[in-house]
Write a protein that holds these residues in place. Sequence first.
Motif, mmCIF file in Angstrom:
data_model
loop_
_atom_site.group_PDB
_atom_site.id
_atom_site.type_symbol
_atom_site.label_atom_id
_atom_site.label_comp_id
_atom_site.label_asym_id
_atom_site.label_seq_id
_atom_site.Cartn_x
_atom_site.Cartn_y
_atom_site.Cartn_z
ATOM 1 N N ALA A 209 49.600 -29.365 86.774
ATOM 2 C CA ALA A 209 48.420 -28.643 87.282
ATOM 3 C C ALA A 209 48.585 -27.141 87.085
ATOM 4 N N SER A 210 47.493 -26.483 86.741
ATOM 5 C CA SER A 210 47.526 -25.036 86.501
ATOM 6 C C SER A 210 47.342 -24.228 87.789
ATOM 7 N N ASP A 211 46.642 -24.813 88.768
ATOM 8 C CA ASP A 211 46.442 -24.147 90.058
ATOM 9 C C ASP A 211 45.981 -25.190 91.066
ATOM 10 N N LEU A 212 45.659 -24.750 92.282
ATOM 11 C CA LEU A 212 45.305 -25.690 93.341
ATOM 12 C C LEU A 212 44.011 -26.441 93.031
ATOM 13 N N ASN A 213 43.049 -25.767 92.415
ATOM 14 C CA ASN A 213 41.798 -26.443 92.062
ATOM 15 C C ASN A 213 42.030 -27.510 90.996
ATOM 16 N N ALA A 251 53.588 -27.091 98.344
ATOM 17 C CA ALA A 251 54.463 -27.702 97.338
ATOM 18 C C ALA A 251 54.131 -27.237 95.930
ATOM 19 N N ILE A 252 52.909 -26.813 95.682
ATOM 20 C CA ILE A 252 52.530 -26.373 94.339
ATOM 21 C C ILE A 252 53.132 -25.012 93.995
ATOM 22 N N LYS A 253 53.670 -24.309 94.989
ATOM 23 C CA LYS A 253 54.264 -22.994 94.740
ATOM 24 C C LYS A 253 55.724 -23.161 94.306
ATOM 25 N N PRO A 254 56.143 -22.545 93.200
ATOM 26 C CA PRO A 254 57.524 -22.679 92.720
ATOM 27 C C PRO A 254 58.542 -22.074 93.685
ATOM 28 N N ASN A 255 59.770 -22.568 93.600
ATOM 29 C CA ASN A 255 60.859 -22.141 94.478
ATOM 30 C C ASN A 255 61.842 -21.248 93.735
ATOM 31 N N LEU A 256 62.219 -20.145 94.353
ATOM 32 C CA LEU A 256 63.192 -19.225 93.766
ATOM 33 C C LEU A 256 64.542 -19.388 94.459
ATOM 34 N N VAL A 257 65.584 -19.596 93.643
ATOM 35 C CA VAL A 257 66.963 -19.639 94.129
ATOM 36 C C VAL A 257 67.815 -18.812 93.176
ATOM 37 N N PRO A 264 68.668 -15.287 88.597
ATOM 38 C CA PRO A 264 67.497 -15.942 89.189
ATOM 39 C C PRO A 264 67.228 -17.308 88.573
ATOM 40 N N ALA A 265 66.828 -18.248 89.413
ATOM 41 C CA ALA A 265 66.476 -19.591 88.954
ATOM 42 C C ALA A 265 65.263 -20.081 89.722
ATOM 43 N N ILE A 266 64.290 -20.618 88.991
ATOM 44 C CA ILE A 266 63.116 -21.241 89.608
ATOM 45 C C ILE A 266 63.280 -22.749 89.493
ATOM 46 N N MET A 267 63.192 -23.440 90.619
ATOM 47 C CA MET A 267 63.273 -24.898 90.620
ATOM 48 C C MET A 267 61.978 -25.442 91.207
ATOM 49 N N HIS A 268 61.330 -26.320 90.436
ATOM 50 C CA HIS A 268 60.031 -26.804 90.916
ATOM 51 C C HIS A 268 59.642 -28.095 90.212
ATOM 52 N N GLY A 269 59.419 -29.134 91.022
ATOM 53 C CA GLY A 269 58.983 -30.417 90.476
ATOM 54 C C GLY A 269 60.131 -31.166 89.828
#
Length: 554
Positions: A209-213, A251-257, A264-269
């Motif tokens: 998905a590209s965004d919430l809509n 949940a649709i927002k990516p996570n930064l760790v 920096p690392a983004i973990m999502h899905g």
Amino acid sequence: MLSDIEIAQQTKMRPIQDVAADLGLTADDLEFYGKYKAKLSEELYSRFEGKPDGKLILVTAINPTPAGEGKTTTSVGLGQAMAKIGKKAIIALREPSLGPVFGIKGGAAGGGYAQVVPMEDINLHFTGDMHAITSANNLCCALLDNHMQQGNSLGIDPRRILIKRCLDMNDRALRNIVVGLGGKMNGVPREDGFIITVASEVMAILCLASDLNDLKYRLGRILVAYTYDNKPVFASDLHAEGSMAALLKDAIKPNLVQTLEGTPAIMHGGPFANIAHGCNSIRATKLALKLADYCITEAGFGSDLGAEKFYDIKCRFAGFKPAACVLVATVRALKYNGGVPKTELSGENLHALKKGIVNLGAHIENMKKYGVNVVVAINRFLTDSQAELDFIADYCREKGAEFALSEVFAKGGEGGVELAKKVVEAVEKPSDFAPIYSTELSIKEKINEIATKIYGASKVNYTSAAEKQIASFEPLAENMPVCIAKTQYSLSDDPTVLGRPTDFEITVKEVRLSHGAGFVVALTGDIMTMPGLPKVPAANKIDVDGSGFISGLF
């Protein structure tokens, strides 16, 4: 050497706002989940929209052993190594599933001195994304069963319900169940079953998905059942998409760790790499490309599954143009492909290595078919002999493939400096990325393109059930890519046929339509969407003391 969790627990992590500052972000751009992890705010997408993208680098692998060959470890180590050579890089990874964590394979946060942290949080509940996906999926199932209980005005046929409940845990007892027992007030009795959360279409949708809509639109398009008169029923017919999207709004927002070295690392899905496309979310990758000069991401299993789907599904949907591909190879996996049992991979065996090296050749050739520059990362293990490593290096030279020894597991970023330099050189060379097939082809034609061009099959066969399913789905699947589910251990659909098989046929046993995600799933062989636990699960070794200190995670 210390265990992964011991290494992670001895690391002094940076506050997550300091990691974000390296990317040009402030505390206002973060939604904090404690000191060391945060979600990235929705406003970042519009703020960085006009900024040029960085270079996209995919990490994939040859056909693996059951233990895996270190794609995530290589991805993390490469990101750390980029910082060592003065490059601004970010890593974009999938989130782990609890099933493998408590089962046999372990987590998905890397290993050794190439990990993302906080490792315990990431491998357990993290920021709750998996639970939100589980809840959204099961809400749809509950609404469907309630609809049938409350009069069934849509005429849903309980024998033709396609959606299953899900759980983020390995539990074979739930694969096939019966619901609605115990009398009239308890629902309509029918056969049902559970799949693991990462195999659910909701997970695939979140990652595409590209965004919430767009998320809400795709959720509404999930094909959940058929009526008695053979009409499709979608989640939108149950008015489920709004409430499902509400459960997924965070949940649709990516996570930064961060990595052990503060990269920096983004973990999502984290969709399954068989039944789905096996990549982290498009949103996470898009944002990562705006935040750094180099974005390093990975795809599940070997390149015949993960990379093919990354290129033909994810890149197609998102418009990504990968600049380079890192192909992880190990001595042990090549010996495994040469016929050595997994219990005997530690001893030097040049004969088996020579026999199995053709598997590496197939993956190099396949990745070049996409017009992307390839660098082979020879992921070193302590049991590898110098003669074995030299043999792989010589083979890469013969194939005209750039290569580098990777020792990031044992040495962190310093062990990946040579690899990082080779990757930087590769991304600066011209590339001409293009998917391997056109979505304008029929379902069968698309399957044939993948099977012949990537797997090396001579023919694709179909069961009578698959033929009927294709005929049924073809009108609904116009211009959709195909996601083939097959074994990760072989280029063929038979896990026992290793190396580089030739003159073989594959059989499509079943076809499913992930209508909301936007792709057709063709199943070959026996694909397990709800794994079971092994005889001695990893869960048996995991513990927590009175102070909350976790041990034995791996």
